[in-house]
Design a protein around this motif. Structure first.
Motif, PDB file in Angstrom:
ATOM      1  N   UNK A 145       1.136  -1.507  -3.075  1.00 56.06           N
ATOM      2  CA  UNK A 145       1.021  -2.864  -3.628  1.00 56.06           C
ATOM      3  C   UNK A 145       0.943  -3.922  -2.533  1.00 56.06           C
ATOM      4  N   UNK A 146       1.506  -3.626  -1.364  1.00 54.21           N
ATOM      5  CA  UNK A 146       1.444  -4.576  -0.249  1.00 54.21           C
ATOM      6  C   UNK A 146       0.070  -4.590   0.415  1.00 54.21           C
ATOM      7  N   UNK A 147      -0.752  -3.574   0.134  1.00 54.24           N
ATOM      8  CA  UNK A 147      -2.116  -3.599   0.663  1.00 54.24           C
ATOM      9  C   UNK A 147      -2.488  -2.457   1.587  1.00 54.24           C
ATOM     10  N   UNK A 148      -1.781  -1.319   1.476  1.00 55.94           N
ATOM     11  CA  UNK A 148      -2.118  -0.131   2.265  1.00 55.94           C
ATOM     12  C   UNK A 148      -2.572   0.963   1.309  1.00 55.94           C
ATOM     13  N   UNK A 149      -3.766   1.474   1.550  1.00 57.07           N
ATOM     14  CA  UNK A 149      -4.329   2.506   0.689  1.00 57.07           C
ATOM     15  C   UNK A 149      -4.748   3.692   1.540  1.00 57.07           C
ATOM     16  N   UNK A 150      -4.578   4.910   1.002  1.00 59.84           N
ATOM     17  CA  UNK A 150      -4.881   6.113   1.781  1.00 59.84           C
ATOM     18  C   UNK A 150      -5.877   7.007   1.067  1.00 59.84           C
ATOM     19  N   UNK A 151      -6.860   7.479   1.835  1.00 58.31           N
ATOM     20  CA  UNK A 151      -7.744   8.553   1.391  1.00 58.31           C
ATOM     21  C   UNK A 151      -7.219   9.822   2.045  1.00 58.31           C
ATOM     22  N   UNK A 208     -12.132   8.516 -11.834  1.00 62.47           N
ATOM     23  CA  UNK A 208     -11.414   8.661 -10.573  1.00 62.47           C
ATOM     24  C   UNK A 208     -11.294   7.320  -9.860  1.00 62.47           C
ATOM     25  N   UNK A 209     -12.378   6.575  -9.832  1.00 58.22           N
ATOM     26  CA  UNK A 209     -12.354   5.267  -9.177  1.00 58.22           C
ATOM     27  C   UNK A 209     -11.422   4.304  -9.906  1.00 58.22           C
ATOM     28  N   UNK A 210     -11.467   4.331 -11.211  1.00 59.61           N
ATOM     29  CA  UNK A 210     -10.639   3.403 -11.998  1.00 59.61           C
ATOM     30  C   UNK A 210      -9.152   3.630 -11.717  1.00 59.61           C
ATOM     31  N   UNK A 211      -8.762   4.889 -11.546  1.00 59.45           N
ATOM     32  CA  UNK A 211      -7.368   5.194 -11.219  1.00 59.45           C
ATOM     33  C   UNK A 211      -6.997   4.584  -9.867  1.00 59.45           C
ATOM     34  N   UNK A 212      -7.946   4.544  -8.931  1.00 59.24           N
ATOM     35  CA  UNK A 212      -7.691   3.927  -7.634  1.00 59.24           C
ATOM     36  C   UNK A 212      -7.385   2.442  -7.735  1.00 59.24           C
ATOM     37  N   UNK A 213      -7.873   1.798  -8.774  1.00 53.37           N
ATOM     38  CA  UNK A 213      -7.639   0.363  -8.958  1.00 53.37           C
ATOM     39  C   UNK A 213      -6.533   0.056  -9.939  1.00 53.37           C
ATOM     40  N   UNK A 214      -5.570   0.979 -10.062  1.00 49.27           N
ATOM     41  CA  UNK A 214      -4.517   0.850 -11.080  1.00 49.27           C
ATOM     42  C   UNK A 214      -3.704  -0.438 -10.947  1.00 49.27           C
ATOM     43  N   UNK A 215      -3.623  -0.981  -9.728  1.00 44.69           N
ATOM     44  CA  UNK A 215      -2.767  -2.159  -9.526  1.00 44.69           C
ATOM     45  C   UNK A 215      -3.524  -3.476  -9.683  1.00 44.69           C
ATOM     46  N   UNK A 216      -4.816  -3.416  -9.984  1.00 43.66           N
ATOM     47  CA  UNK A 216      -5.575  -4.652 -10.156  1.00 43.66           C
ATOM     48  C   UNK A 216      -5.151  -5.337 -11.454  1.00 43.66           C
ATOM     49  N   UNK A 217      -5.154  -6.656 -11.419  1.00 47.61           N
ATOM     50  CA  UNK A 217      -4.532  -7.412 -12.509  1.00 47.61           C
ATOM     51  C   UNK A 217      -5.495  -7.867 -13.605  1.00 47.61           C
ATOM     52  N   UNK A 218      -6.807  -7.742 -13.363  1.00 49.86           N
ATOM     53  CA  UNK A 218      -7.751  -8.247 -14.363  1.00 49.86           C
ATOM     54  C   UNK A 218      -9.019  -7.408 -14.395  1.00 49.86           C
ATOM     55  N   UNK A 219      -9.744  -7.535 -15.508  1.00 48.72           N
ATOM     56  CA  UNK A 219     -11.036  -6.840 -15.631  1.00 48.72           C
ATOM     57  C   UNK A 219     -12.030  -7.344 -14.591  1.00 48.72           C
ATOM     58  N   UNK A 220     -11.926  -8.626 -14.260  1.00 50.40           N
ATOM     59  CA  UNK A 220     -12.829  -9.203 -13.259  1.00 50.40           C
ATOM     60  C   UNK A 220     -12.600  -8.563 -11.891  1.00 50.40           C
ATOM     61  N   UNK A 221     -11.332  -8.361 -11.530  1.00 51.75           N
ATOM     62  CA  UNK A 221     -11.021  -7.708 -10.256  1.00 51.75           C
ATOM     63  C   UNK A 221     -11.518  -6.269 -10.256  1.00 51.75           C
ATOM     64  N   UNK A 222     -11.322  -5.567 -11.368  1.00 48.87           N
ATOM     65  CA  UNK A 222     -11.782  -4.183 -11.479  1.00 48.87           C
ATOM     66  C   UNK A 222     -13.299  -4.118 -11.343  1.00 48.87           C
ATOM     67  N   UNK A 274     -10.541   2.358  -1.780  1.00 48.26           N
ATOM     68  CA  UNK A 274     -10.994   0.970  -1.631  1.00 48.26           C
ATOM     69  C   UNK A 274     -10.859   0.160  -2.918  1.00 48.26           C
ATOM     70  N   UNK A 275     -10.698   0.843  -4.057  1.00 48.76           N
ATOM     71  CA  UNK A 275     -10.681   0.139  -5.336  1.00 48.76           C
ATOM     72  C   UNK A 275      -9.560  -0.887  -5.426  1.00 48.76           C
ATOM     73  N   UNK A 276      -8.439  -0.627  -4.747  1.00 48.80           N
ATOM     74  CA  UNK A 276      -7.313  -1.561  -4.826  1.00 48.80           C
ATOM     75  C   UNK A 276      -7.434  -2.711  -3.836  1.00 48.80           C
ATOM     76  N   UNK A 277      -8.595  -2.804  -3.173  1.00 48.77           N
ATOM     77  CA  UNK A 277      -8.860  -3.875  -2.206  1.00 48.77           C
ATOM     78  C   UNK A 277      -7.783  -3.940  -1.115  1.00 48.77           C
ATOM     79  N   UNK A 278      -7.631  -2.852  -0.368  1.00 50.69           N
ATOM     80  CA  UNK A 278      -6.569  -2.811   0.636  1.00 50.69           C
ATOM     81  C   UNK A 278      -6.854  -3.707   1.840  1.00 50.69           C
ATOM     82  N   UNK A 279      -5.792  -4.096   2.508  1.00 51.59           N
ATOM     83  CA  UNK A 279      -5.916  -4.771   3.804  1.00 51.59           C
ATOM     84  C   UNK A 279      -5.999  -3.738   4.923  1.00 51.59           C
TER      85      UNK A 279
END
Length: 242
Positions: free
Chosen positions: A78-84, A99-113, A152-157
């Protein structure tokens, strides 16, 4: 240059085995840093400890100045670190898009997804073409693209890549690494573990070499490509760019 991640004297034990013996690294914002080393050097342990999957005995892991050592993996994500992860771990029974949608589980809106899907499909057009296909029926290279895209779906830093070239043909490896470079150019910091030292050094800004849980050497990619001892140990004798 500001560091997005600082690892200080990190120690990790597996029972009586000390896997990391005081590892320290600086990961600059917006750069590609690669960690090289043979099997058993501690590369994957380093990545899994950063992401919270493995707990450490001591040291610090500072992400944007905050010590995240031994925090829960979901909190670190949630702080912005994502791992492949190594081995891709594609979810069976699900389509590429699922599979991709699961990667974006923490996104808050349909627009972000929607925006995340657009970014991933821009980087990996073949995933858009195959979005309804069962993910486990993809080729090895396509599954690696999916694993990176899912991260990348969760828009990591900070994007952690563990052996992205593993088991792939040279042309596919080259394509994957070119995409990793594009990801960094778009503002995502990349920390990558690799055994394919030569190809990873061509795209990296800086590199660390791990040996038996310690940093053996470090430097810019240009410096390490000129290091004859490193060339002999990890890269072989071939010098031309591949």
């Amino acid at each position: 240059m500001e560091n997005i991640l600082e690892i200080k004297d990190l120690v990790v034990d597996y029972g009586i085995i000390r896997a990391l013996k005081g590892v320290s690294m600086d990961i600059p914002q917006g750069k590609i840093v690669v960690v090289l080393g043979a099997n058993g050097a501690g590369k994957t342990t380093t990545m899994r400890t950063i992401s919270g999957v493995v707990k450490s005995a001591s040291g610090q892991i500072l992400f944007q100045g905050e010590d995240i050592r031994n925090k829960q993996a979901y909190a670190i994500a949630k702080r912005g670190i994502s791992q492949s992860p190594e081995g891709r771990l594609i979810l069976q029974g699900l389509s590429v898009e699922e599979n991709l949608r699961i990667g974006g589980y923490n996104l808050k809106s349909k627009a972000q997804m929607s925006d995340s899907f657009e970014q991933v499909y821009h980087l990996f057009p073949v995933l858009k073409e195959r979005r309804a296909q069962q993910a486990t029926t993809l080729s090895g290279g396509e599954q690696q693209m999916l694993a990176i895209g899912r991260a990348l779906m969760m828009k990591p830093k900070l994007l952690l890549l563990d052996e992205p070239s593993l088991g792939l043909a040279p042309l596919i490896v080259k394509s994957i690494f070119q995409t990793v470079k594009r990801i960094a150019e778009e503002g995502v910091t990349v920390l990558m573990v690799e055994q394919n030292a030569r190809q990873s050094l061509y795209i990296a800004d800086y590199a660390y070499v791990l040996e038996l849980g310690r940093i053996k050497s470090q430097g810019t990619s240009e410096e390490l490509l000129k290091d004859e001892a490193l060339i002999s140990a990890y890269l072989g004798k071939k010098q031309e760019k591949g």
